[in-house]
Design a protein around this motif. Structure first.
Motif, short mmCIF file in Angstrom:
data_model
loop_
_atom_site.label_atom_id
_atom_site.label_comp_id
_atom_site.label_asym_id
_atom_site.label_seq_id
_atom_site.Cartn_x
_atom_site.Cartn_y
_atom_site.Cartn_z
N PHE A 159 0.83 -1.21 0.00
CA PHE A 159 0.00 0.00 0.00
C PHE A 159 0.87 1.25 0.00
N GLU A 160 0.45 2.20 -0.83
CA GLU A 160 1.18 3.47 -0.92
C GLU A 160 0.99 4.27 0.37
N GLU A 161 -0.28 4.33 0.82
CA GLU A 161 -0.62 5.19 1.96
C GLU A 161 -0.34 4.44 3.26
N ARG A 162 0.41 5.05 4.18
CA ARG A 162 0.88 4.32 5.35
C ARG A 162 -0.26 3.86 6.26
N LYS A 163 -1.25 4.72 6.47
CA LYS A 163 -2.32 4.34 7.41
C LYS A 163 -3.11 3.13 6.91
N THR A 164 -3.37 3.10 5.60
CA THR A 164 -4.07 1.95 5.01
C THR A 164 -3.20 0.70 5.16
N ALA A 165 -1.92 0.85 4.87
CA ALA A 165 -1.00 -0.29 4.95
C ALA A 165 -0.97 -0.84 6.36
N GLU A 166 -0.93 0.06 7.36
CA GLU A 166 -0.87 -0.38 8.76
C GLU A 166 -2.12 -1.18 9.14
N LYS A 167 -3.28 -0.66 8.71
CA LYS A 167 -4.54 -1.34 9.06
C LYS A 167 -4.63 -2.71 8.40
N ALA A 168 -4.29 -2.77 7.12
CA ALA A 168 -4.36 -4.05 6.40
C ALA A 168 -3.41 -5.07 7.01
N THR A 169 -2.21 -4.61 7.36
CA THR A 169 -1.21 -5.50 7.95
C THR A 169 -1.72 -6.05 9.29
N ALA A 170 -2.25 -5.14 10.13
CA ALA A 170 -2.74 -5.54 11.44
C ALA A 170 -3.89 -6.54 11.30
N LEU A 171 -4.77 -6.29 10.32
CA LEU A 171 -5.92 -7.17 10.13
C LEU A 171 -5.46 -8.58 9.74
N LEU A 172 -4.52 -8.66 8.80
CA LEU A 172 -4.02 -9.97 8.39
C LEU A 172 -3.35 -10.68 9.57
#
Lengths: 257, 60
Positions: A159-172
């Motif tokens: 993910f380009e955008e850090r906040k989105t990337a953080e949420k997706a990572t945490a969810l997985l």
């Protein structure tokens, strides 16, 4: 004052302080070297007792000395995952910035522990089981754990955008936690070439103290190593994330810190 | 016990030393890499600060 209440207040203030990147950075500058020192001291003791003092195993000879690295890294591969997923859940529920940093910085460390557990187990398996690899429950589920770690790392960078990337990572990370009990109970649920649990069993460890002592030293030492490596990596990550803020600029321009 | 006997590991020298060596190597990497990353980010931030100071001087 009620002791429970004061403990709660202390925990809650620590939580809020560690929740701020700046406070974390300040606190971690004192705690990180302590973790490193404890790791070094414990693992040196463990190495000495494991390689020099513990007598050779009556069945496996000196090859059992692989146990003192294999078992701690295998335990850590699960421990790191639980910490990573818990931090991910905290980040998602309470929107805590630093919790995501814990999740993201833990993934490579956990992947390394998992890869080491697989590699050392495989090298140990060759002389003792007669094969490097079998597709049995314990080995296969541990391999899935490695791919899960890789997936979590890949999602963060996708993910380009850090906040989105953080949420997706945490969810997985949170969803993937189901693998932990599967790995733990795999040797009981399915027939496996891998031996069953030996240390945490009813009636105490089925292991002589000369083996158990160095194993305990190594296991606790590796926990401190995780703390040490995690904090080192989190410090770099926090500086990177917060590079535009004033406090980071102050710390960086101040050569003494 | 002498040293050559110790390194021989009762015939399991390859297995034992490969496992311990791999583990040690990985641990060292996870100390060196974040330290280097930290130093690199610090120097990037420092350069940025100098650039900003230069810009301010030019504006003045």
């Amino acid at each position: 004052m009620n002791p429970l209440k004061s403990i709660w207040n202390f925990l809650s203030s620590t939580y809020h302080r560690l929740g701020s990147p700046r406070e974390f950075y300040t606190i971690s500058q004192y705690t990180t070297p302590v973790f490193g020192f404890l790791f070094l001291a414990l693992s040196l003791f463990g190495t000495y007792f494991g390689l020099f003092v513990a007598p050779a195993d009556y069945q496996q000879g000196d090859s059992f000395r692989i146990l003192f690295v294999h078992v701690p890294v295998a335990w850590m591969s699960l421990f790191v995952y639980v910490v990573m997923a818990t931090a991910g859940a905290i980040g998602l529920i309470w929107r805590m910035k630093m919790a995501f940093v814990v999740t993201i910085c833990s993934a490579p460390i956990g992947a390394a522990f998992t890869a080491l557990a697989l590699l050392t187990g495989s090298i140990w398996g060759k002389p003792i089981w007669g094969t490097y690899w079998v597709w049995d429950a314990r080995l296969t589920s541990e391999l899935i754990l490695l791919f899960l770690y890789f997936g979590i790392m890949a999602v963060y960078y996708a993910f380009e955008e850090r906040k989105t990337a953080e949420k997706a990572t945490a969810l997985l990370a949170v969803v993937g936690v189901v693998i932990v009990p599967i790995i733990h109970y795999s040797v009981e649920w399915w027939s496996s070439l891998h031996q069953g649990p030996t240390v945490f069993v009813e009636g105490g460890p089925k292991m002589p103290p000369e083996m158990l002592l160095p194993l305990a030293f190594m296991a606790v030492g590796f926990m401190f190593f995780y703390g040490y490596a995690l904090f080192l990596s989190m410090q770099a990550k926090v500086l990177d994330n917060e590079r535009k803020s004033r406090w980071v600029k102050e710390i960086v321009s101040d050569k003494t810190r | 016990m002498n040293w050559s006997e110790f390194f021989h590991m009762g015939g399991y020298a390859f297995e034992v030393w490969t496992c311990w060596g791999l583990t040690l190597a990985v641990l060292i990497c996870f100390v060196i890499y974040p330290k280097r990353r930290n130093a690199r980010i610090r120097s990037e931030i420092l350069r940025q600060i100098h650039r900003e100071q230069l810009d301010q001087k030019n504006d003045a």
